[in-house]
Design an enzyme around this catalytic site. Structure first.
Site, PDB file in Angstrom:
ATOM      1  N   ASP A  68      -5.577   0.944 -27.424  1.00  0.00           N
ATOM      2  CA  ASP A  68      -5.979   2.171 -26.739  1.00  0.00           C
ATOM      3  C   ASP A  68      -5.614   1.986 -25.267  1.00  0.00           C
ATOM      4  O   ASP A  68      -6.196   1.133 -24.585  1.00  0.00           O
ATOM      5  CB  ASP A  68      -7.500   2.351 -26.922  1.00  0.00           C
ATOM      6  N   VAL A  69      -4.660   2.792 -24.784  1.00  0.00           N
ATOM      7  CA  VAL A  69      -4.142   2.552 -23.418  1.00  0.00           C
ATOM      8  C   VAL A  69      -5.177   2.808 -22.329  1.00  0.00           C
ATOM      9  O   VAL A  69      -4.975   2.411 -21.176  1.00  0.00           O
ATOM     10  CB  VAL A  69      -2.875   3.392 -23.114  1.00  0.00           C
ATOM     11  N   ASN A  95       4.057   6.623 -22.446  1.00  0.00           N
ATOM     12  CA  ASN A  95       4.181   7.922 -23.120  1.00  0.00           C
ATOM     13  C   ASN A  95       2.874   8.426 -23.724  1.00  0.00           C
ATOM     14  O   ASN A  95       2.677   9.641 -23.819  1.00  0.00           O
ATOM     15  CB  ASN A  95       5.250   7.797 -24.220  1.00  0.00           C
ATOM     16  N   TYR A 168      -5.531  18.589 -19.002  1.00  0.00           N
ATOM     17  CA  TYR A 168      -4.170  18.113 -19.264  1.00  0.00           C
ATOM     18  C   TYR A 168      -3.283  18.303 -18.031  1.00  0.00           C
ATOM     19  O   TYR A 168      -2.587  17.379 -17.592  1.00  0.00           O
ATOM     20  CB  TYR A 168      -3.606  18.874 -20.460  1.00  0.00           C
ATOM     21  N   LYS A 172      -1.445  15.441 -15.642  1.00  0.00           N
ATOM     22  CA  LYS A 172       0.004  15.349 -15.422  1.00  0.00           C
ATOM     23  C   LYS A 172       0.340  15.518 -13.940  1.00  0.00           C
ATOM     24  O   LYS A 172       1.268  14.881 -13.426  1.00  0.00           O
ATOM     25  CB  LYS A 172       0.744  16.392 -16.273  1.00  0.00           C
TER      26      LYS A 172
HETATM   27  C1  BGC Z   1       2.326  20.204 -24.019  1.00  0.00           C
HETATM   28  C2  BGC Z   1       2.694  21.143 -25.149  1.00  0.00           C
HETATM   29  C3  BGC Z   1       3.262  22.437 -24.590  1.00  0.00           C
HETATM   30  C4  BGC Z   1       4.335  22.177 -23.561  1.00  0.00           C
HETATM   31  C5  BGC Z   1       4.808  23.436 -22.868  1.00  0.00           C
HETATM   32  C6  BGC Z   1       3.534  20.006 -23.144  1.00  0.00           C
HETATM   33  O1  BGC Z   1       3.273  19.094 -22.138  1.00  0.00           O
HETATM   34  O2  BGC Z   1       1.878  18.970 -24.566  1.00  0.00           O
HETATM   35  O3  BGC Z   1       1.543  21.416 -25.933  1.00  0.00           O
HETATM   36  O4  BGC Z   1       3.812  23.214 -25.647  1.00  0.00           O
HETATM   37  O5  BGC Z   1       3.881  21.267 -22.584  1.00  0.00           O
HETATM   38  O6  BGC Z   1       3.749  24.252 -22.437  1.00  0.00           O
END
Ligand code: BGC
Length: 270
Positions: A68-69, A95, A168, A172
């Site tokens: 598990d990273v 990744n 998310y 990122k």
């Molecule tokens: C997400 C995907 C998404 C894509 C474009 C990716 O980083 O993991 O679920 O479809 O971005 O929105």
């Protein structure tokens, strides 16, 4: 002149590589000649199958490692195991990543933490372990001009805000400055740090979107090139970025998104 895109004699670790983009990266690195450690979290069997197929097809060494990273001890063990298997490490592809989506007002602290832990803290832990190993070992110019290479798999959402997925997108966005800051700090030591930012690539992470005709069409309308990406659109680019053919590239993000980041809504010029 030797082929600068070759990874012959090098060893790579790819996190989250039993399937999807990670697997395609492992495959492309092996196709260029590298031995590859396949890290997985859930499916030992899927990882084993990927490893067997890759070593059979490309004649390189592979090893599978469950970890598990987001856990420091797991990451330490994963690097120790990679070194035990190959004797050296030249490339890290960080990744492993997850989504836990929810409207912002409903997002739980657990959903927030989980995604930040895996996507961002996992990237930190793995990159730190790789950098420590590269610095400890020192240069091996006959293998690569760089002391070591680190590639983060980011996302178009390091740039495009994403409602309903703020954990998310934040992970990122964080990854972007993590990558650039490490690149800035370690370039003088000849460690190259870069990212690849995929757009909508057909994998398990977005299966619910592409399996449904309507949501798939809506997604495609956001992609000027008119199709979703395939993992094969990503793997070879990562292998190239890890090679001496890209030796002067550091702190850069390569967007591979069929133009998704070109603001397609403005395409008609009105
Ligand atoms: C997400 C995907 C998404 C894509 C474009 C990716 O980083 O993991 O679920 O479809 O971005 O929105």
């Amino acid at each position: 002149m030797p082929n600068p895109a070759s990874l012959q004699g090098q060893a790579a670790l790819v996190t989250g590589s039993s399937s999807g983009i990670g697997r395609a990266c492992a495959e492309a690195l092996a196709a260029a000649g590298a031995d590859v450690a396949i890290n997985y979290h859930h499916s030992a069997q899927q990882a084993r199958e990927a490893a067997d197929q890759i070593s059979r097809q490309h004649g390189v060494k592979t090893v599978t490692i469950g970890a598990d990273v987001s856990q420091e001890q797991d990451v330490e063990r994963m690097f120790a195991r990679t070194l035990e298997a190959f004797g050296h490490l030249d490339i890290l592809v960080s990744n492993a990543g997850i989504q836990k989506d929810a409207p912002f007002a409903d997002m739980t602290l657990e959903q927030w933490r989980k995604v930040i832990d895996v996507n961002l803290t996992g990237g930190f832990l793995c990159a730190r372990a790789a950098a420590r190993e590269f610095l400890r070992r020192g240069p091996v110019p006959e293998r690569s001009r760089a002391l070591g290479k680190i590639i983060f798999i980011s996302s178009v959402h390091q740039r495009i805000p994403w409602g309903g997925h703020v954990n998310y997108a934040a992970s990122k966005g964080g990854l972007m400055l993590l990558m650039k800051s490490i690149a800035q700090e370690l370039a003088p030591r000849k460690i190259r740090v870069n990212a690849v930012a995929p757009g909508a690539i057909r994998t398990d992470i977005n299966r619910d979107v592409w399996e449904d005709e309507q949501t798939a069409a809506k997604l495609c309308s956001l992609i000027p090139y008119g199709r979703m990406g395939d993992t094969l659109d990503i793997g070879p680019a990562v292998a190239w970025l890890a090679s001496d053919a890209a030796d002067y590239i550091s702190g850069e993000t390569l967007f591979i998104d069929g133009g998704m980041t070109l603001y397609p809504g403005f395409g008609t010029g009105r």
